[in-house]
Design a protein around this motif. Structure first.
Motif, mmCIF file in Angstrom:
data_model
loop_
_atom_site.group_PDB
_atom_site.id
_atom_site.type_symbol
_atom_site.label_atom_id
_atom_site.label_comp_id
_atom_site.label_asym_id
_atom_site.label_seq_id
_atom_site.Cartn_x
_atom_site.Cartn_y
_atom_site.Cartn_z
ATOM 1 N N HIS A 42 0.838 -1.181 0.000
ATOM 2 C CA HIS A 42 0.000 0.000 0.000
ATOM 3 C C HIS A 42 0.881 1.242 0.000
ATOM 4 O O HIS A 42 2.066 1.159 0.346
ATOM 5 N N PRO A 43 0.328 2.389 -0.403
ATOM 6 C CA PRO A 43 1.148 3.609 -0.436
ATOM 7 C C PRO A 43 1.647 3.979 0.959
ATOM 8 O O PRO A 43 0.905 3.907 1.938
ATOM 9 N N VAL A 44 2.909 4.387 1.011
ATOM 10 C CA VAL A 44 3.531 4.822 2.249
ATOM 11 C C VAL A 44 3.996 6.259 2.068
ATOM 12 O O VAL A 44 4.690 6.582 1.097
ATOM 13 N N PHE A 45 3.609 7.108 2.998
ATOM 14 C CA PHE A 45 3.930 8.531 2.923
ATOM 15 C C PHE A 45 5.439 8.745 2.996
ATOM 16 O O PHE A 45 6.134 8.166 3.829
ATOM 17 N N LEU A 46 5.945 9.607 2.096
ATOM 18 C CA LEU A 46 7.365 9.957 2.108
ATOM 19 C C LEU A 46 7.573 11.376 2.620
ATOM 20 O O LEU A 46 8.388 11.611 3.516
ATOM 21 N N ILE A 47 6.843 12.350 2.018
ATOM 22 C CA ILE A 47 7.120 13.751 2.346
ATOM 23 C C ILE A 47 5.952 14.624 1.900
ATOM 24 O O ILE A 47 5.156 14.214 1.048
ATOM 25 N N GLN A 48 5.875 15.820 2.487
ATOM 26 C CA GLN A 48 4.921 16.830 2.041
ATOM 27 C C GLN A 48 5.683 18.129 1.791
ATOM 28 O O GLN A 48 6.535 18.519 2.594
ATOM 29 N N LEU A 49 5.380 18.775 0.677
ATOM 30 C CA LEU A 49 5.964 20.071 0.332
ATOM 31 C C LEU A 49 4.848 21.100 0.287
ATOM 32 O O LEU A 49 3.775 20.837 -0.267
ATOM 33 N N VAL A 50 5.121 22.276 0.851
ATOM 34 C CA VAL A 50 4.087 23.295 0.954
ATOM 35 C C VAL A 50 4.499 24.623 0.313
ATOM 36 O O VAL A 50 3.692 25.289 -0.330
ATOM 37 N N LYS A 51 5.754 24.994 0.466
ATOM 38 C CA LYS A 51 6.195 26.327 0.039
ATOM 39 C C LYS A 51 6.723 26.314 -1.383
ATOM 40 O O LYS A 51 7.368 25.353 -1.826
ATOM 41 N N SER A 52 6.503 27.396 -2.098
ATOM 42 C CA SER A 52 7.021 27.576 -3.438
ATOM 43 C C SER A 52 8.539 27.459 -3.434
ATOM 44 O O SER A 52 9.208 28.072 -2.606
ATOM 45 N N GLY A 53 9.069 26.611 -4.331
ATOM 46 C CA GLY A 53 10.514 26.453 -4.432
ATOM 47 C C GLY A 53 11.136 25.596 -3.341
ATOM 48 O O GLY A 53 12.354 25.477 -3.268
ATOM 49 N N GLU A 54 10.308 24.976 -2.529
ATOM 50 C CA GLU A 54 10.823 24.209 -1.384
ATOM 51 C C GLU A 54 11.628 23.001 -1.853
ATOM 52 O O GLU A 54 11.268 22.350 -2.835
ATOM 53 N N VAL A 55 12.705 22.705 -1.151
ATOM 54 C CA VAL A 55 13.528 21.527 -1.387
ATOM 55 C C VAL A 55 13.712 20.814 -0.060
ATOM 56 O O VAL A 55 14.081 21.429 0.938
ATOM 57 N N LYS A 56 13.434 19.511 -0.061
ATOM 58 C CA LYS A 56 13.630 18.710 1.155
ATOM 59 C C LYS A 56 14.434 17.471 0.798
ATOM 60 O O LYS A 56 14.270 16.915 -0.302
ATOM 61 N N LYS A 57 15.261 17.046 1.737
ATOM 62 C CA LYS A 57 16.087 15.860 1.514
ATOM 63 C C LYS A 57 15.841 14.822 2.592
ATOM 64 O O LYS A 57 15.685 15.157 3.770
ATOM 65 N N GLN A 58 15.804 13.570 2.173
ATOM 66 C CA GLN A 58 15.741 12.440 3.090
ATOM 67 C C GLN A 58 16.804 11.463 2.614
ATOM 68 O O GLN A 58 16.587 10.712 1.679
ATOM 69 N N LYS A 59 17.962 11.493 3.254
ATOM 70 C CA LYS A 59 19.072 10.612 2.890
ATOM 71 C C LYS A 59 19.348 10.741 1.385
ATOM 72 O O LYS A 59 19.796 11.780 0.924
ATOM 73 N N ARG A 60 19.090 9.706 0.591
ATOM 74 C CA ARG A 60 19.391 9.745 -0.839
ATOM 75 C C ARG A 60 18.253 10.349 -1.670
ATOM 76 O O ARG A 60 18.368 10.460 -2.890
ATOM 77 N N LEU A 61 17.148 10.721 -1.035
ATOM 78 C CA LEU A 61 15.997 11.262 -1.759
ATOM 79 C C LEU A 61 15.951 12.773 -1.633
ATOM 80 O O LEU A 61 16.086 13.315 -0.538
#
Lengths: 110, 113
Positions: A42-61
């Motif tokens: 089943h789908p598993v949540f990874l991340i949520q982005l809210v702001k314009s131009g936002e960049v988030k990192k999770q290890k290799r992602l």
């Protein structure tokens, strides 16, 4: 109504190569979420982005949200066999519910 | 803590029959959403319930209905089943109504023959 598209539909990579999937919405989004679904799972949540131009990192992602809040991308550095699965983006229009893209299926060859 | 649970796991029904699918959210989560996922496609939103009230409805016919109980568990009902209703039905819970990560259950695989 709101439409969310993803490219590519499929991606086959050699273990250690990089991978990127792109998500595009027909309307401006208030936020976007990314999910991973393993085969038979089943789908598993990874991340949520809210702001314009936002960049988030999770290890290799690395996740990016476009300046216009109509597109997003997921980049995986040095893929591993554990990265196999389908990656979905889900965009929420203002006041609406989440619309999932069709997904990008990633296979990683050892 | 237990995750989102759904029952049954698999179900085989005949065209024209009725089906009820059940979902128990993560403890403390007040919002439950239902999705239909056809093989090879992304989940398609059916309903969202929050505090026992319907707060969102996707583009599905009136044969689809749902409700949420005081303990925040939920049922999805589908009447007059069609072959095209065959799919994985996913329940997702979240802490609040909007902009919170959704935790999906394992789904109910419905086959209509």
């Amino acid at each position: 109504g709101q439409q969310v598209m993803q490219i590519p539909q499929y991606q086959h990579v050699q273990e250690g190569e990089d991978f990127t999937t792109y998500c595009n919405s027909s309307t401006t989004l208030s936020n976007i979420q990314w999910y991973k679904q393993r085969p038979g799972g089943h789908p598993v949540f990874l991340i949520q982005l809210v702001k314009s131009g936002e960049v988030k990192k999770q290890k290799r992602l690395t996740f990016q949200f476009g300046e216009a809040k109509k597109n997003s991308s997921l980049h995986i550095t040095a893929t591993q066999t554990t990265d196999v699965g389908t990656y979905f983006c889900a965009g929420r229009d203002y006041g609406q519910n989440f619309v999932f893209g069709p997904g990008t299926r990633l296979s990683v060859l050892p | 803590d237990a995750g989102v649970t759904q029952s049954p796991t698999h179900l085989i029904k005949t065209r024209g029959q009725h089906v009820t699918l059940r979902c128990s959210p993560i403890s403390g989560h007040k919002s439950v959403s239902w999705y239909q996922q056809v093989l090879g496609q992304g989940p398609q939103f059916i309903f969202q319930y929050y505090e026992k009230e319907e707060r969102g409805r996707g583009n599905f016919p009136d044969r689809f209905s749902a409700r949420q109980f005081p303990n925040y568990s939920s049922e999805l009902n589908v009447n007059a089943l069609l072959l095209g209703d065959s799919a994985l039905y996913l329940c997702a819970s979240s802490f609040e109504l909007k902009d919170y990560e959704q935790y999906f259950g394992p789904g109910t695989r419905l086959t209509v023959t």
